[in-house]
Design a protein around this motif. Structure first.
Motif, mmCIF file in Angstrom:
data_model
loop_
_atom_site.group_PDB
_atom_site.id
_atom_site.type_symbol
_atom_site.label_atom_id
_atom_site.label_comp_id
_atom_site.label_asym_id
_atom_site.label_seq_id
_atom_site.Cartn_x
_atom_site.Cartn_y
_atom_site.Cartn_z
ATOM 1 N N GLY A 267 0.796 -1.210 0.000
ATOM 2 C CA GLY A 267 0.000 0.000 0.000
ATOM 3 C C GLY A 267 0.833 1.266 0.000
ATOM 4 N N LEU A 268 0.128 2.396 0.091
ATOM 5 C CA LEU A 268 0.770 3.694 -0.064
ATOM 6 C C LEU A 268 1.679 4.054 1.103
ATOM 7 N N LEU B 54 7.210 12.348 7.459
ATOM 8 C CA LEU B 54 6.040 11.778 6.791
ATOM 9 C C LEU B 54 4.858 11.728 7.753
ATOM 10 N N ARG B 55 3.688 12.136 7.231
ATOM 11 C CA ARG B 55 2.431 11.997 7.984
ATOM 12 C C ARG B 55 1.361 11.481 7.025
ATOM 13 N N ASP C 173 8.590 17.783 4.059
ATOM 14 C CA ASP C 173 7.407 17.249 4.758
ATOM 15 C C ASP C 173 6.438 16.696 3.726
ATOM 16 N N ILE C 174 6.022 15.450 3.938
ATOM 17 C CA ILE C 174 5.032 14.813 3.067
ATOM 18 C C ILE C 174 3.802 14.513 3.916
ATOM 19 N N GLU C 175 2.656 15.022 3.478
ATOM 20 C CA GLU C 175 1.391 14.781 4.164
ATOM 21 C C GLU C 175 0.414 14.178 3.171
ATOM 22 N N ALA C 176 -0.140 13.032 3.526
ATOM 23 C CA ALA C 176 -1.165 12.381 2.705
ATOM 24 C C ALA C 176 -2.362 12.106 3.597
ATOM 25 N N GLU C 177 -3.508 12.619 3.200
ATOM 26 C CA GLU C 177 -4.700 12.464 4.023
ATOM 27 C C GLU C 177 -5.927 12.341 3.140
ATOM 28 N N ARG D 101 0.429 16.599 0.074
ATOM 29 C CA ARG D 101 1.099 17.896 0.085
ATOM 30 C C ARG D 101 2.574 17.682 0.433
ATOM 31 N N ILE D 102 3.453 18.200 -0.419
ATOM 32 C CA ILE D 102 4.895 18.086 -0.201
ATOM 33 C C ILE D 102 5.447 19.488 -0.010
ATOM 34 N N THR D 103 6.063 19.733 1.133
ATOM 35 C CA THR D 103 6.591 21.051 1.479
ATOM 36 C C THR D 103 8.081 20.941 1.762
#
Length: 383
Positions: A266-267, A284-285, A321-325, A334-336
């Motif tokens: 999975g992701l 990572l979140r 920072d990688i946020e996947a929700e 979102r990649i910052t």
């Protein structure tokens, strides 16, 4: 910086909408008189077609105004009679918004006068000396009136847009035409994205794995031709090391084509592996209650992977920072980074990501002011 940029965009949008509403308030006077005298002219059979044609012209002015200042794209295939019916409630809403603007101007003028009186030691209205509570009371009532004025503008703007959507909302033919246009664009973007991916894989194989294999073959050929056992042993050792490096390059290419972890686990595990392989610290979140469809997982992963690669190559960043929700029926990634900024969505890698996201009916944005930070966002439907 992202907050300031978002604030500026919101203010520009608000000013643009206010201007559009003000123009609509002015056109409402012409529409009111047209409805008044045009309704009388409809009793004359020979004038009906001309009256309906004029109503269509005025309605088209309103449709274009809403499209320019509010971004509302309504259908253009409405008939003249429907345009005439639309103008009746439209002029009422326009006059209502004109009344709101007039009250705002009167309130602003009164505020200037009252403020002048307070600064001169007079109570509001003049005459008696000001009490200590007069400035407080004036400020509270002024804030209340400003709030009511803004609500009045928002309310009339909402009514104006809903009315146009009711009368000029996209017909079935218009909806079908737009969808066909979107599908044609998506198909072209998919083809372009596939061609770009193929060229990248060919480049990686040619510049990496192929060069390693050529060097390996040369080392093995030299080992076969040499008559010195020690030299042959050294060449075989070099060939073994070169074969290991070729395998590493091949694994890297296959990972970039499609990571096995994405298909099997999975992701979340795939993004964790991406973070571990990055040369820049990645935080990572992931908040995904349910696993998205495989096609969406693939797009999300490659958006994050390409954004991280671009950051490492060009941004001189020290943190990513990688946020996947998941938000309802949408997945947002979102990649910052804290790099130098200046990234453009039209650049090679990012434009390819935009095409890939568009092919999945998603939205792709890049915010990268000079000096950073850079924020890459993709929103994809997963319902």
């Amino acid at each position: 910086m992202p907050v300031l940029a978002a604030t500026r965009r919101y203010l520009r949008k608000a000013l643009r909408g206010t201007l559009g509403l003000a123009i609509g308030a002015m056109t409402a006077f012409a529409e009111f008189f047209y409805v008044l005298f045009g309704g009388l002219a409809l009793t004359i059979p020979t004038l009906r077609e001309s009256v309906f044609a004029g109503a269509h012209i005025l309605s088209e002015v309103e449709r274009r105004r809403l499209e320019k200042y509010f971004g509302d794209r309504n259908a253009i295939d409405y008939d003249d009679r429907r345009a005439m019916v639309y103008l009746i409630p439209r002029c009422v809403i326009g006059l209502l918004s004109a009344g709101v603007f007039i009250l705002i101007l009167l309130g602003a003028g009164s505020g200037v006068i009252i403020t002048y009186q307070l600064f001169n030691g007079q109570s509001p209205g003049g005459g008696a000396p000001a009490d200590w509570y007069d400035p407080v009371t004036t400020a509270l009532f002024g804030a209340l009136l400003i709030f009511l004025s803004l609500q009045g503008l928002l309310g009339t703007a909402t009514l104006d847009r809903k009315l146009a959507r009711h009368f000029f909302g996209p017909s079935k033919q218009e909806t079908l035409r737009r969808r066909v246009s979107e599908l044609a664009t998506s198909r072209a973007e998919v083809v372009e994205a596939v061609n770009g991916e193929r060229r990248r894989i060919e480049r990686d194989l040619h510049d990496g794995v192929q060069q390693r294999l050529v060097a390996l073959g040369m080392l093995l050929g030299r080992a076969r031709r040499t008559g010195d056992p020690d030299h042959a042993s050294d060449l075989l050792r070099q060939a073994h090391e070169e074969s290991q490096r070729a395998l590493e390059d091949l694994r890297e290419v296959s990972w970039r084509v499609y990571p096995i972890a994405l298909d099997s686990d999975g992701l979340h595990p795939a993004l964790e592996a991406l973070a571990e392989r990055s040369g820049v610290p990645v935080h990572l979140r992931v908040d995904l209650p349910a696993r998205p469809p495989a096609a969406i997982e693939t797009v999300v992963y490659f958006v994050a992977s390409e954004a991280v690669t671009n950051t490492i190559k060009h941004a001189a960043a020290t943190r990513i920072d990688i946020e996947a929700e998941q938000d309802g029926d949408e997945v947002r990634v979102r990649i910052t980074d804290d790099g130098v900024g200046g990234a453009r969505g039209s650049g090679g890698g990012l434009s390819g990501l935009a095409r890939r996201v568009a092919a999945a009916d998603g939205e792709f944005t890049v915010v990268s002011p000079p000096g950073g930070p850079t924020v890459v966002t993709a929103v994809l439907p997963c319902g």
